[in-house]
Motif scaffolding. Structure first.
Motif, PDB file in Angstrom:
ATOM      1  N   ARG A   1      30.922   7.866  20.601  1.00 39.27           N
ATOM      2  CA  ARG A   1      30.638   9.310  20.580  1.00 39.27           C
ATOM      3  C   ARG A   1      30.240   9.778  19.188  1.00 39.27           C
ATOM      4  N   LEU A   2      30.877   9.241  18.176  1.00 41.43           N
ATOM      5  CA  LEU A   2      30.508   9.597  16.803  1.00 41.43           C
ATOM      6  C   LEU A   2      29.071   9.172  16.517  1.00 41.43           C
ATOM      7  N   ALA A   3      28.714   7.964  16.940  1.00 40.78           N
ATOM      8  CA  ALA A   3      27.349   7.476  16.721  1.00 40.78           C
ATOM      9  C   ALA A   3      26.332   8.337  17.475  1.00 40.78           C
ATOM     10  N   GLU A   4      26.668   8.689  18.713  1.00 35.63           N
ATOM     11  CA  GLU A   4      25.763   9.531  19.507  1.00 35.63           C
ATOM     12  C   GLU A   4      25.574  10.897  18.869  1.00 35.63           C
ATOM     13  N   ALA A   5      26.620  11.386  18.181  1.00 37.34           N
ATOM     14  CA  ALA A   5      26.542  12.691  17.524  1.00 37.34           C
ATOM     15  C   ALA A   5      25.909  12.612  16.142  1.00 37.34           C
ATOM     16  N   GLY A   6      25.568  11.403  15.709  1.00 38.24           N
ATOM     17  CA  GLY A   6      24.944  11.229  14.395  1.00 38.24           C
ATOM     18  C   GLY A   6      25.929  11.369  13.243  1.00 38.24           C
ATOM     19  N   ILE A   7      27.208  11.112  13.508  1.00 40.84           N
ATOM     20  CA  ILE A   7      28.239  11.243  12.475  1.00 40.84           C
ATOM     21  C   ILE A   7      28.703   9.869  12.011  1.00 40.84           C
ATOM     22  N   ARG A   8      28.624   9.635  10.719  1.00 44.24           N
ATOM     23  CA  ARG A   8      29.209   8.437  10.121  1.00 44.24           C
ATOM     24  C   ARG A   8      30.401   8.894   9.288  1.00 44.24           C
ATOM     25  N   PRO A   9      31.631   8.535   9.679  1.00 43.73           N
ATOM     26  CA  PRO A   9      32.799   8.949   8.908  1.00 43.73           C
ATOM     27  C   PRO A   9      32.706   8.496   7.458  1.00 43.73           C
ATOM     28  N   THR A  10      33.320   9.266   6.564  1.00 49.77           N
ATOM     29  CA  THR A  10      33.337   8.868   5.156  1.00 49.77           C
ATOM     30  C   THR A  10      34.467   7.893   4.875  1.00 49.77           C
ATOM     31  N   SER A  11      35.508   7.924   5.705  1.00 51.80           N
ATOM     32  CA  SER A  11      36.598   6.944   5.633  1.00 51.80           C
ATOM     33  C   SER A  11      37.221   6.863   7.012  1.00 51.80           C
ATOM     34  N   MET A  12      37.899   5.731   7.284  1.00 53.95           N
ATOM     35  CA  MET A  12      38.478   5.590   8.614  1.00 53.95           C
ATOM     36  C   MET A  12      39.470   4.433   8.633  1.00 53.95           C
ATOM     37  N   MET A  13      40.493   4.556   9.477  1.00 54.06           N
ATOM     38  CA  MET A  13      41.399   3.450   9.797  1.00 54.06           C
ATOM     39  C   MET A  13      42.111   3.772  11.102  1.00 54.06           C
ATOM     40  N   ASP A  14      42.717   2.750  11.708  1.00 53.39           N
ATOM     41  CA  ASP A  14      43.442   3.030  12.934  1.00 53.39           C
ATOM     42  C   ASP A  14      44.918   3.278  12.608  1.00 53.39           C
ATOM     43  N   ILE A  15      45.583   3.972  13.510  1.00 51.15           N
ATOM     44  CA  ILE A  15      46.971   4.383  13.269  1.00 51.15           C
ATOM     45  C   ILE A  15      47.901   3.371  13.913  1.00 51.15           C
ATOM     46  N   SER A  16      48.327   2.395  13.117  1.00 55.12           N
ATOM     47  CA  SER A  16      49.260   1.386  13.601  1.00 55.12           C
ATOM     48  C   SER A  16      50.667   1.611  13.063  1.00 55.12           C
ATOM     49  N   ASP A  17      50.779   2.107  11.832  1.00 54.99           N
ATOM     50  CA  ASP A  17      52.090   2.280  11.198  1.00 54.99           C
ATOM     51  C   ASP A  17      52.551   3.733  11.125  1.00 54.99           C
ATOM     52  N   GLY A  18      51.751   4.664  11.628  1.00 56.32           N
ATOM     53  CA  GLY A  18      52.122   6.078  11.586  1.00 56.32           C
ATOM     54  C   GLY A  18      51.104   6.905  10.832  1.00 56.32           C
ATOM     55  N   LEU A  19      50.868   8.135  11.291  1.00 56.73           N
ATOM     56  CA  LEU A  19      49.872   9.013  10.683  1.00 56.73           C
ATOM     57  C   LEU A  19      50.128   9.240   9.202  1.00 56.73           C
ATOM     58  N   SER A  20      51.382   9.473   8.821  1.00 58.79           N
ATOM     59  CA  SER A  20      51.670   9.758   7.411  1.00 58.79           C
ATOM     60  C   SER A  20      51.316   8.573   6.528  1.00 58.79           C
ATOM     61  N   SER A  21      51.676   7.369   6.953  1.00 58.20           N
ATOM     62  CA  SER A  21      51.353   6.173   6.165  1.00 58.20           C
ATOM     63  C   SER A  21      49.851   5.976   6.056  1.00 58.20           C
TER      64      SER A  21
END
Length: 350
Positions: A228-248
């Motif tokens: 969906r991000l690609a279809e919207a023409g958006i490339r995030p400036t940073s990204m990671m998945d939430i495995s250890d918790g949002l705060s971490s």
């Protein structure tokens, strides 16, 4: 069937005999000293690996082997999506004790293959050995991306919006439910043993809590959000998945990007079942969402100019923004008060 009847290579052949490759980049899969892959010029190869240890990352008292196989693949596939890449191959290594049967490992591989088929990933090899301390799983996922598409944790800039997919805290609450029922069953088992009685296996009533169990036992990698991000023409400036918790995870992004952040408590997405279970356990639901982990949702930042577009993407929510590093990393509570974020997510080495 005892695994010893097949032996190491017999077991590998048995489990992988009808695996078929679907990617052109896979030249040779299972059956040699190395898998052989060839990538087109102009592509970045992405490699991630995770170890899952019995008693640390999973409990077989309430984790079916098929679910464990599926989850083992998904947690690695999710890492490739978190780099804005496409997963292509998977390598699986397992150390197992004599208490496991061939049928157990068939179930495990069924789960692995379900995840691979869903995400069009080739299972190309690995290793098996014996273990004296339980089941150990090591999986490496290999992916690819164009150089201009790769997203790292270090690209967040001041005024960027902080976004998250899905909802948070559900996996943690699912774990609490399972651990509670395990404790009840073990206590009943001890009492039965004292009396010389046999206790039949229990099936707790989790009606109305199915979503929480699914989140902990069968997480999903958010390929749909990447698309969906690609279809919207958006490339995030940073990204990671939430495995250890949002705060971490947001603190990882801030530290590697040299920035601060503001997260808004009332913007953190929660499922109704998560809130209800947190109340039942007398837990603060925001704390569960911030620190629970195992959600495998995507946390990413986008330029402020993308606000109108990203806000319209299904199952994505803006929860804050990036600030200068000197402003710290803050949680803005519902009453307007501010607190310093702390990395209180799960740490397997504690």
């Amino acid at each position: 069937m005892e695994i010893s009847e097949l032996g190491e290579f017999g077991l590998i052949k048995h489990l992988t005999k009808d695996i078929k490759n679907v990617n052109e980049s896979t030249i040779k899969g299972v059956g040699d000293d190395c898998a052989i892959m060839q990538y087109a010029e102009g592509k970045r190869v992405l490699v991630t690996t995770d170890m899952l240890m019995e008693g640390v990352h999973f409990d077989l008292q309430y984790t079916p082997m098929k679910h464990l196989g599926y989850k083992s693949a998904i947690v690695n596939i999710s890492d490739v999506y978190a780099m804005n890449g496409t997963p292509r191959q998977l390598v699986v290594s397992i150390a197992l004790s004599k208490r496991f049967t061939v049928e157990d490992m068939e179930d495990f591989y069924d789960g692995l293959r379900m995840a691979c088929e869903l995400h069009h990933v080739d299972l190309v090899g690995g290793d098996t050995t014996s273990s004296l301390t339980g089941l150990a799983i090591s999986i490496t996922c290999i992916g690819e991306a164009k150089p201009e598409d790769v997203v790292e944790r270090s690209g967040a800039k001041e005024t960027d919006l902080i976004c998250v997919s899905g909802n948070l805290g559900a996996a943690y609450m699912g774990l609490q439910l399972l651990e509670r029922e395990k404790a009840v069953f073990n206590e009943q088992l001890r009492e039965a043993q004292k009396k010389g009685q046999t206790l039949e296996p229990a099936q707790p009533d989790f009606s109305g809590r199915e979503y929480l169990l699914e989140r902990i036992l069968k997480p999903e990698a958010r390929k749909d959000v990447i698309e969906r991000l690609a279809e919207a023409g958006i490339r995030p400036t940073s990204m990671m998945d939430i495995s250890d918790g949002l705060s971490s995870e947001i603190m990882h992004i801030c530290e590697q990007s040299g920035v601060g952040c503001r997260l808004y408590e009332d913007r953190i997405p929660l499922d109704y079942q998560t809130a209800a279970a947190a109340e039942e356990f007398n837990l603060n639901v925001t704390t569960c969402a911030l620190n629970g982990g195992e959600d495998y949702e995507l946390l990413f930042t986008v330029p402020l100019t993308a606000n109108d577009v990203v806000s319209k993407i299904e199952d994505v929510r803006v929860i804050g923004y990036i600030t200068a590093a000197t402003e710290g990393k803050k949680l803005i509570c519902r009453d307007g008060s501010e607190f310093d974020l702390k990395a209180q997510g799960w740490n397997p080495l504690q």
